[in-house]
Scaffold this motif. Structure first.
Motif, PDB file in Angstrom:
ATOM      1  N   GLN A 162       0.796  -1.216   0.000  1.00 26.98           N
ATOM      2  CA  GLN A 162       0.000   0.000   0.000  1.00 26.98           C
ATOM      3  C   GLN A 162       0.838   1.280   0.000  1.00 26.98           C
ATOM      4  O   GLN A 162       0.321   2.355  -0.253  1.00 26.98           O
ATOM      5  CB  GLN A 162      -0.911   0.008   1.233  1.00 26.98           C
ATOM      6  CG  GLN A 162      -1.869  -1.166   1.333  1.00 26.98           C
ATOM      7  CD  GLN A 162      -2.866  -1.187   0.197  1.00 26.98           C
ATOM      8  OE1 GLN A 162      -3.222  -0.151  -0.342  1.00 26.98           O
ATOM      9  NE2 GLN A 162      -3.306  -2.378  -0.183  1.00 26.98           N
ATOM     10  N   ALA A 163       2.152   1.160   0.287  1.00 28.96           N
ATOM     11  CA  ALA A 163       2.966   2.358   0.483  1.00 28.96           C
ATOM     12  C   ALA A 163       2.912   3.278  -0.735  1.00 28.96           C
ATOM     13  O   ALA A 163       3.110   2.859  -1.850  1.00 28.96           O
ATOM     14  CB  ALA A 163       4.415   1.966   0.764  1.00 28.96           C
ATOM     15  N   GLN A 164       2.630   4.568  -0.504  1.00 28.63           N
ATOM     16  CA  GLN A 164       2.557   5.545  -1.584  1.00 28.63           C
ATOM     17  C   GLN A 164       3.432   6.768  -1.301  1.00 28.63           C
ATOM     18  O   GLN A 164       3.643   7.575  -2.190  1.00 28.63           O
ATOM     19  CB  GLN A 164       1.101   6.013  -1.769  1.00 28.63           C
ATOM     20  CG  GLN A 164       0.124   4.899  -2.126  1.00 28.63           C
ATOM     21  CD  GLN A 164       0.317   4.360  -3.530  1.00 28.63           C
ATOM     22  OE1 GLN A 164       0.568   5.119  -4.458  1.00 28.63           O
ATOM     23  NE2 GLN A 164       0.229   3.063  -3.694  1.00 28.63           N
ATOM     24  N   ASP A 165       3.929   6.897  -0.092  1.00 28.88           N
ATOM     25  CA  ASP A 165       4.708   8.066   0.286  1.00 28.88           C
ATOM     26  C   ASP A 165       6.178   7.792  -0.026  1.00 28.88           C
ATOM     27  O   ASP A 165       6.977   7.456   0.838  1.00 28.88           O
ATOM     28  CB  ASP A 165       4.512   8.368   1.779  1.00 28.88           C
ATOM     29  CG  ASP A 165       5.177   9.680   2.178  1.00 28.88           C
ATOM     30  OD1 ASP A 165       5.486  10.475   1.274  1.00 28.88           O
ATOM     31  OD2 ASP A 165       5.401   9.879   3.379  1.00 28.88           O
TER      32      ASP A 165
ATOM     33  N   THR B 198      -0.585   4.168  -9.441  1.00 29.58           N
ATOM     34  CA  THR B 198      -1.067   3.792  -8.107  1.00 29.58           C
ATOM     35  C   THR B 198      -1.539   2.352  -8.173  1.00 29.58           C
ATOM     36  O   THR B 198      -1.959   1.876  -9.247  1.00 29.58           O
ATOM     37  CB  THR B 198      -2.238   4.674  -7.653  1.00 29.58           C
ATOM     38  OG1 THR B 198      -3.382   4.427  -8.490  1.00 29.58           O
ATOM     39  CG2 THR B 198      -1.869   6.154  -7.719  1.00 29.58           C
ATOM     40  N   TRP B 199      -1.513   1.659  -7.040  1.00 26.13           N
ATOM     41  CA  TRP B 199      -1.992   0.271  -7.038  1.00 26.13           C
ATOM     42  C   TRP B 199      -3.469   0.199  -7.391  1.00 26.13           C
ATOM     43  O   TRP B 199      -3.905  -0.706  -8.103  1.00 26.13           O
ATOM     44  CB  TRP B 199      -1.730  -0.375  -5.674  1.00 26.13           C
ATOM     45  CG  TRP B 199      -0.288  -0.676  -5.427  1.00 26.13           C
ATOM     46  CD1 TRP B 199       0.511  -0.158  -4.445  1.00 26.13           C
ATOM     47  CD2 TRP B 199       0.545  -1.540  -6.201  1.00 26.13           C
ATOM     48  NE1 TRP B 199       1.780  -0.650  -4.555  1.00 26.13           N
ATOM     49  CE2 TRP B 199       1.835  -1.507  -5.615  1.00 26.13           C
ATOM     50  CE3 TRP B 199       0.340  -2.327  -7.326  1.00 26.13           C
ATOM     51  CZ2 TRP B 199       2.907  -2.237  -6.125  1.00 26.13           C
ATOM     52  CZ3 TRP B 199       1.418  -3.072  -7.836  1.00 26.13           C
ATOM     53  CH2 TRP B 199       2.672  -3.016  -7.243  1.00 26.13           C
TER      54      TRP B 199
ATOM     55  N   PHE C 185      12.998  -0.252  -7.528  1.00 23.90           N
ATOM     56  CA  PHE C 185      13.091   0.742  -6.459  1.00 23.90           C
ATOM     57  C   PHE C 185      11.838   0.812  -5.583  1.00 23.90           C
ATOM     58  O   PHE C 185      11.672   1.771  -4.822  1.00 23.90           O
ATOM     59  CB  PHE C 185      13.399   2.141  -7.021  1.00 23.90           C
ATOM     60  CG  PHE C 185      14.641   2.202  -7.860  1.00 23.90           C
ATOM     61  CD1 PHE C 185      15.891   2.090  -7.285  1.00 23.90           C
ATOM     62  CD2 PHE C 185      14.552   2.365  -9.239  1.00 23.90           C
ATOM     63  CE1 PHE C 185      17.039   2.148  -8.060  1.00 23.90           C
ATOM     64  CE2 PHE C 185      15.692   2.406 -10.027  1.00 23.90           C
ATOM     65  CZ  PHE C 185      16.934   2.294  -9.436  1.00 23.90           C
ATOM     66  N   TYR C 186      10.991  -0.196  -5.649  1.00 24.13           N
ATOM     67  CA  TYR C 186       9.808  -0.197  -4.791  1.00 24.13           C
ATOM     68  C   TYR C 186      10.168  -0.795  -3.430  1.00 24.13           C
ATOM     69  O   TYR C 186      10.888  -1.795  -3.388  1.00 24.13           O
ATOM     70  CB  TYR C 186       8.682  -1.027  -5.441  1.00 24.13           C
ATOM     71  CG  TYR C 186       7.385  -0.914  -4.693  1.00 24.13           C
ATOM     72  CD1 TYR C 186       6.563   0.183  -4.869  1.00 24.13           C
ATOM     73  CD2 TYR C 186       7.016  -1.876  -3.760  1.00 24.13           C
ATOM     74  CE1 TYR C 186       5.382   0.316  -4.150  1.00 24.13           C
ATOM     75  CE2 TYR C 186       5.837  -1.748  -3.038  1.00 24.13           C
ATOM     76  CZ  TYR C 186       5.024  -0.655  -3.241  1.00 24.13           C
ATOM     77  OH  TYR C 186       3.873  -0.522  -2.527  1.00 24.13           O
TER      78      TYR C 186
ATOM     79  N   ALA D 159       9.418   5.166  -9.225  1.00 22.90           N
ATOM     80  CA  ALA D 159       9.948   4.864 -10.561  1.00 22.90           C
ATOM     81  C   ALA D 159       9.275   3.655 -11.195  1.00 22.90           C
ATOM     82  O   ALA D 159       8.815   3.707 -12.346  1.00 22.90           O
ATOM     83  CB  ALA D 159      11.458   4.640 -10.486  1.00 22.90           C
ATOM     84  N   GLY D 160       9.217   2.550 -10.456  1.00 22.97           N
ATOM     85  CA  GLY D 160       8.640   1.330 -11.016  1.00 22.97           C
ATOM     86  C   GLY D 160       7.164   1.464 -11.325  1.00 22.97           C
ATOM     87  O   GLY D 160       6.660   0.940 -12.332  1.00 22.97           O
ATOM     88  N   MET D 161       6.439   2.166 -10.457  1.00 21.45           N
ATOM     89  CA  MET D 161       5.013   2.387 -10.683  1.00 21.45           C
ATOM     90  C   MET D 161       4.793   3.225 -11.939  1.00 21.45           C
ATOM     91  O   MET D 161       3.895   2.959 -12.751  1.00 21.45           O
ATOM     92  CB  MET D 161       4.394   3.094  -9.477  1.00 21.45           C
ATOM     93  CG  MET D 161       4.564   2.364  -8.160  1.00 21.45           C
ATOM     94  SD  MET D 161       3.539   0.881  -8.040  1.00 21.45           S
ATOM     95  CE  MET D 161       1.945   1.605  -7.666  1.00 21.45           C
TER      96      MET D 161
END
Length: 556
Positions: free
Chosen positions: A21-24, A44-45, A304-305, A310-312
């Motif tokens: 869930q991490a977005q920050d 975003t997921w 890098f997640y 970057a990956g997103m």
């Protein structure tokens, strides 16, 4: 804040982050040079979980990967550009014996020796298609940080050094001509940690204390050699290759320590925004140039997640870009758009809705609800002369066992075929691939375009609880399968039952089909065969061996 303190704090945050869930994100890439394609998908997921795996990929089942680049030059196997800097290892000793000390002749000096002089991509891809491949993958860059195309953002690339050819461009053209969906794998994000041994030095011997060439800078290239000649790499910055102008991770002298830091925790030094953005730019550059149908990352989840977006952003760009270009669907399904395929490893259930799960050298022991892929290799990942000399390649029978098992569980298999530095495979690999191809020519209908049946299989292995280790790494269990292991696939009203070897008594017994209403059974490559059913099994006497690997029964 110094880099070391920044790394300690960041790692502590990572250990408590919910990676699903991490977005920050601590490191946010710049889109100034490579804007992300906008469209249906956002980074975003929640948005990426709209993803549906394309039907052409679900049908394909089998692909071949040319995991090939300059690390094949010395013929000492995978990760040689890292291990050549590990004093006392086989790759270190091989390099020092044949090329010189790592302070004087490092991996940067191996690059010009990568010539690809006998490489014929069109011929190779045509051969791969002939033996049954339904998609083809090429290496874009490995952890060695060398780009195999005319890269805008990495001066250490195959147009400037070595072959002086656009490797990816030629692979892409060959795949398009053969009518195969094209994939690119990107691995260079981990060069930051992977190359740390290039800043070590010998701890013993006649060169004790002499630093390896990972310390060199662009300025060092302008200093003449001892004999007064210019350095071949004058004008290039070795730090753009080795990426080591930073503090070292906590386990930089531990040869195996990188594995506990692979997810950017465990004492890893965090990369800079500049480094992360450079990988992002390079990857989008390749996607925009070659419009791949599939991209693969050798990482936990995405590049890098969870420390960076970057990956997103790369994933959202890939999906939106592919929806616009529709490369694979033009080949396979007319003009119906699809988002392509992006693979990730060690995924949560939620993340498996946004990406296709990749399992390295292994498989789950059940049918997966969503399509997935196993990546595996005929020998070592990079060409290894020892594998050739000692006969350590997988046999054609082993490749078939793994493929049939994977497909029975709703998976695809991507098989890497190591190439020598000149761009050719050896005669042992060729013989294995031709034997595999002969089996596929007769039995392909039981693989391509199929779906799992009610159960994936039966037998001692099927009935066992075989755990996945990290990324996978349990394929050794499946290579032991014998004639008592049966695997099932289906297509319409047809069930395919494959015994993973020929039974000594030439009789196949199948418990799972004891009570099915069966109209007819055909041995692929032969024709109709007789059968009997009792309350506990279906029995099928086999009239003759029609191949050297495994019998496939087509059951209506």
């Amino acid at each position: 804040m110094n880099k070391t303190m920044y790394s300690v704090i960041t790692c502590a945050l990572l250990l408590t982050a919910n990676t699903a869930q991490a977005q920050d994100y601590q490191l946010k890439v710049s889109e100034a040079q490579q804007p992300m394609d906008k469209g249906k998908y956002e980074p975003t997921w929640e948005s990426l979980r709209q993803y549906e795996t394309p039907e052409w990929f679900r049908n394909a089942k089998f692909g071949i990967w040319a995991h090939w680049g300059p690390q094949c030059v010395e013929g000492s196997g995978d990760w040689m550009a890292r291990e050549m800097y590990m004093e006392g290892t086989a790759k270190y000793n091989h390099h020092r014996k044949h090329y010189g000390h790592q302070s004087e002749f490092g991996f940067k000096d191996v690059l010009p020796l990568f010539k690809a002089e006998n490489w014929n991509p069109e011929k190779l891809v045509r051969f791969y298609k002939d033996i049954g491949a339904e998609y083809f993958f090429a290496l874009g860059n490995h952890h060695d940080n060398f780009d195999l195309w005319d890269s805008q953002y990495q001066e250490w690339n195959s147009m400037n050094i070595g072959p002086k050819r656009d490797i990816l461009g030629e692979w892409a053209a060959a795949a398009q001509k053969a009518g195969l969906p094209f994939g690119i794998s990107f691995h260079a994000d981990h060069a930051w940690m992977w190359y740390e041994p290039s800043r070590r030095f010998d701890l013993k011997g006649d060169m004790r204390g002499v630093k390896y060439d990972g310390w060199l800078t662009k300025e060092d290239g302008y200093k003449p050699n001892a004999d007064g000649t210019e350095k071949w790499w004058k004008g290039l910055d070795p730090q753009n290759l080795y990426a080591q102008n930073h503090d070292m991770s906590s386990k930089m002298w531990d040869n195996g320590g990188i594995h506990s830091q692979w997810g950017w925790a465990g004492g890893a030094i965090m990369p800079t925004e500049e480094y992360v953005t450079n990988f992002y730019n390079r990857t989008l550059d390749a996607i925009n140039r070659y419009s791949p149908d599939l991209i693969y990352f050798d990482v936990t989840v995405l590049p890098f997640y969870p420390i960076s977006d970057a990956g997103m952003k790369i994933t959202a760009h890939m999906y939106n870009h592919h929806l616009k270009t529709r490369t694979a669907t033009r080949i396979k399904n007319g003009n119906n758009p699809d988002p392509g395929v992006v693979f990730g490893k060690i995924l949560s259930d939620n993340q498996k809705e946004a990406l296709v799960w990749d399992v390295e050298r292994g498989a789950p022991n059940k049918i997966m609800e969503r399509p997935w892929q196993c990546c595996n290799c005929l020998g070592d990942w990079h060409y290894n002369t020892s594998t050739y000399e000692h006969g350590r390649y997988k046999s054609a029978a082993t490749v078939v066992k793994l493929l049939v098992d994977i497909v029975s569980k709703n998976g695809n298999m991507l098989l890497s075929v190591p190439l020598r530095a000149d761009g050719t495979f050896d005669e042992k690999e060729e013989a294995i691939l031709k034997e595999f191809g002969a089996w596929m020519k007769v039995n392909k209908e039981s693989i391509v375009g199929t779906r799992p049946w009610r159960t994936f299989g039966e037998g001692p292995i099927a009935d066992s609880d075989i755990a996945i280790n990290a990324q996978g790494f349990n394929d050794g269990q499946y290579t032991k399968a014998g004639a008592d292991e049966i695997r099932f696939t289906s297509k319409g009203n047809v069930i395919y039952a494959t015994a993973l070897a020929w039974p000594d008594n030439m009789t196949v017994n199948i418990r799972s089909l004891a009570t099915e209403k069966i109209k007819s059974i055909e041995l692929l490559g032969y024709g109709k065969v007789k059968f009997t059913q009792t309350n506990d099994k279906l029995t099928v006497p086999l009239p003759k061996k029609v191949n050297t690997i495994a019998p496939v029964l087509k059951i209506r």
